[in-house]
Enzyme design. Structure first.
Site, PDB file in Angstrom:
ATOM      1  N   LYS A 204      27.003  69.251  30.596  1.00 37.99           N
ATOM      2  CA  LYS A 204      27.283  68.019  29.849  1.00 37.99           C
ATOM      3  C   LYS A 204      28.348  68.246  28.760  1.00 37.99           C
ATOM      4  O   LYS A 204      28.869  69.333  28.618  1.00 37.99           O
ATOM      5  CB  LYS A 204      25.978  67.488  29.245  1.00 37.99           C
ATOM      6  CG  LYS A 204      24.906  67.185  30.315  1.00 37.99           C
ATOM      7  CD  LYS A 204      25.318  66.037  31.168  1.00 37.99           C
ATOM      8  CE  LYS A 204      24.395  65.635  32.315  1.00 37.99           C
ATOM      9  NZ  LYS A 204      23.147  66.234  32.569  1.00 37.99           N
TER      10      LYS A 204
HETATM   11  C1  LIG Z   1      21.495  60.633  34.875  1.00 39.83           C
HETATM   12  C2  LIG Z   1      20.629  61.779  34.448  1.00 39.83           C
HETATM   13  N1  LIG Z   1      19.456  61.505  33.858  1.00 39.83           N
HETATM   14  C3  LIG Z   1      18.638  62.490  33.447  1.00 39.83           C
HETATM   15  C4  LIG Z   1      18.957  63.819  33.608  1.00 39.83           C
HETATM   16  C5  LIG Z   1      18.002  64.868  33.177  1.00 39.83           C
HETATM   17  O1  LIG Z   1      18.495  65.617  32.109  1.00 39.83           O
HETATM   18  P1  LIG Z   1      17.966  67.088  31.831  1.00 39.83           P
HETATM   19  O2  LIG Z   1      18.539  67.987  32.878  1.00 39.83           O
HETATM   20  O3  LIG Z   1      18.493  67.405  30.461  1.00 39.83           O
HETATM   21  O4  LIG Z   1      16.482  67.056  31.872  1.00 39.83           O
HETATM   22  C6  LIG Z   1      20.169  64.150  34.211  1.00 39.83           C
HETATM   23  C7  LIG Z   1      20.515  65.564  34.383  1.00 39.83           C
HETATM   24  O5  LIG Z   1      21.529  65.974  34.806  1.00 39.83           O
HETATM   25  C8  LIG Z   1      21.031  63.115  34.644  1.00 39.83           C
HETATM   26  O6  LIG Z   1      22.205  63.375  35.242  1.00 39.83           O
END
Ligand SMILES: Cc1ncc(COP(=O)(O)O)c(C=O)c1O
Length: 418
Positions: A204
């Site tokens: 990110k």
């Molecule tokens: C659209 C979206 N929502 C939620 C998440 C979940 O985030 P995390 O990996 O920090 O748990 C991601 C992860 O890449 C994502 O792309």
């Protein structure tokens, strides 16, 4: 029929030389000495978790977005769970969301025992289509969960309007895991929806290793979120230590979803670089788009991501779509050919309702849900065509050139009369 392999280069998948000697990933973090130093300082301090860095990171993050509250979580997924809880989702409730996302967006609804209901996406942005959402609203709808796919903000005003005109309280939750720093109608995302979720996964715009955040202007929601991420307890260990109090009460059923001081120190240091990271991602997107606009004369078989006039995207991803009608092979072959050139392409996303867990759970007799019988033609068609090109702020000019070169090489070969 394939066009003749351009006077040109033999594809690596056919034994030719790859465009690059080593794989370029589709996403990657950038850490420098100041990031490492910030973490080392915390490791030498009294507080590894729930210490001063947590509040400092939350405050600086909120200030960057111009929002009143930022509540950190141990991941974007945990942040989504917190938002689903704070929105009051419970068994019997529904939340409308997009199939064109990472499964965590919909899973948070299931964590609360509620039902995710999918609505199809708009053909240009692949974001939730408000007209489709309107058709899915029922008296059970408690939340609309939009995703800013690839970093392009969803149609937030239209979705907010839909949420606020329901008889029952319905919140707009924005999964901005892709769109930290993106702007919608002149405002940064983070203070527009009722709650906005961010992820700090290494691919990110800024990273804390794992980590996430929920931002909101609503004091009541912020308080629920703070408790939910700390077992449902109404005070924090450091507050008690400083005030000399031992007493605390657990007032709701929460989790340990806290982000550590180690992670927050990294987040603070990364935040310093966020503006530069965003600028570089926008630059890379502009270079791709300019190159592929030229290529369209010779290579009409690719579609670059749409950008609506009222947004400034944050470019987490750069997903192109293939005009399959114009190429001799499917997406799988193009994907493999690009990988053979050492370009780390990826695919975002398998529509959530097509994952075996969702199919088995909601198409089975026992838990049968009408909405799972439906198809989502825009999302499903896009899935067959999508390829995400490498996109991360640490990409060099050579990396960008290699991607453009490889796409030209591969597409020239496969494009032709078919
Ligand atoms: C659209 C979206 N929502 C939620 C998440 C979940 O985030 P995390 O990996 O920090 O748990 C991601 C992860 O890449 C994502 O792309």
């Amino acid at each position: 029929m394939k066009t003749s392999p351009t006077k040109l280069e033999k594809l690596a998948i056919h034994g030719g030389n790859p465009v690059r000697p080593r794989l370029l990933p589709y996403g990657r973090q950038s850490l420098d000495d100041s990031d490492i130093q910030a973490v080392v300082e915390v490791l030498k301090s009294d507080w590894l978790t729930t210490g001063p860095k947590v509040g400092e990171f939350e405050e600086r993050f909120a200030a960057f977005l111009g929002v009143r509250h930022a509540v950190s979580f141990s991941s974007g997924t945990a942040a989504l769970h917190g938002a689903a809880f704070a929105a009051g989702l419970r068994p019997g409730d529904e939340a409308i969301t997009t199939p064109m996302t990472f499964c965590a967006t919909a899973n948070c609804v299931l964590y609360q025992g509620a039902m995710p209901v999918f609505a199809d996406v708009s053909p240009d942005t692949l974001n939730l289509d408000p007209a489709e959402v309107a058709q899915k609203i029922t008296p059970k709808t408690k939340a609309i969960i939009a995703v800013d796919y690839a970093g392009h903000p969803a149609a937030l005003d239209e979705l907010m309007q839909l949420a606020k005109t329901q008889a029952q309280p319905t919140l707009l939750i924005e999964d901005a895991s892709h769109s930290l720093g993106a702007e919608y109608r002149g405002k940064r995302v983070g203070a527009i929806a009722d709650m906005t979720i961010f992820s700090f996964h290494p691919v990110k715009h800024l990273t804390t290793g794992e980590g996430g955040m929920v931002t909101t202007n609503d004091e009541r929601l912020a308080e629920i979120l703070r408790r939910f991420r700390n077992h449902g307890i109404n005070s924090e260990a450091r507050q008690r230590q400083e005030s000399g109090q031992w007493f605390y009460e657990m007032v709701l059923l929460g989790f340990n979803y806290r982000l550590t001081d180690i992670a927050c120190a990294l987040g603070l240091s990364q935040l310093e670089k966020l503006a530069a990271n965003l600028a570089r991602r926008r630059e890379i997107a502009a270079l791709y788009t300019a190159a592929f606009r030229d290529l369209r004369v010779d290579l009409p078989a690719i579609v670059t991501p749409a950008v609506r006039e009222d947004v400034n995207p944050a470019w987490h991803l750069y997903p192109i779509r293939l005009k399959l009608e114009m190429i001799s092979e499917g997406r799988g072959e193009i994907y493999r050919a690009l990988r053979a050139e050492n370009i780390g392409v990826n695919v975002h996303y398998i529509p959530v309702h097509q994952h075996p867990y969702y199919r088995e759970r909601f198409e089975s007799q026992e838990n049968y849900n009408e909405s799972y019988k439906e198809s989502y033609p825009v999302a499903e068609d896009a899935y067959d065509r999508l390829i995400s090109l490498p996109m991360f702020h640490g990409m060099t000019a050579q990396d960008v050139e290699d991607v453009i070169h490889a796409l030209r090489k591969v597409m020239t070969y496969y494009q032709g009369e078919c």
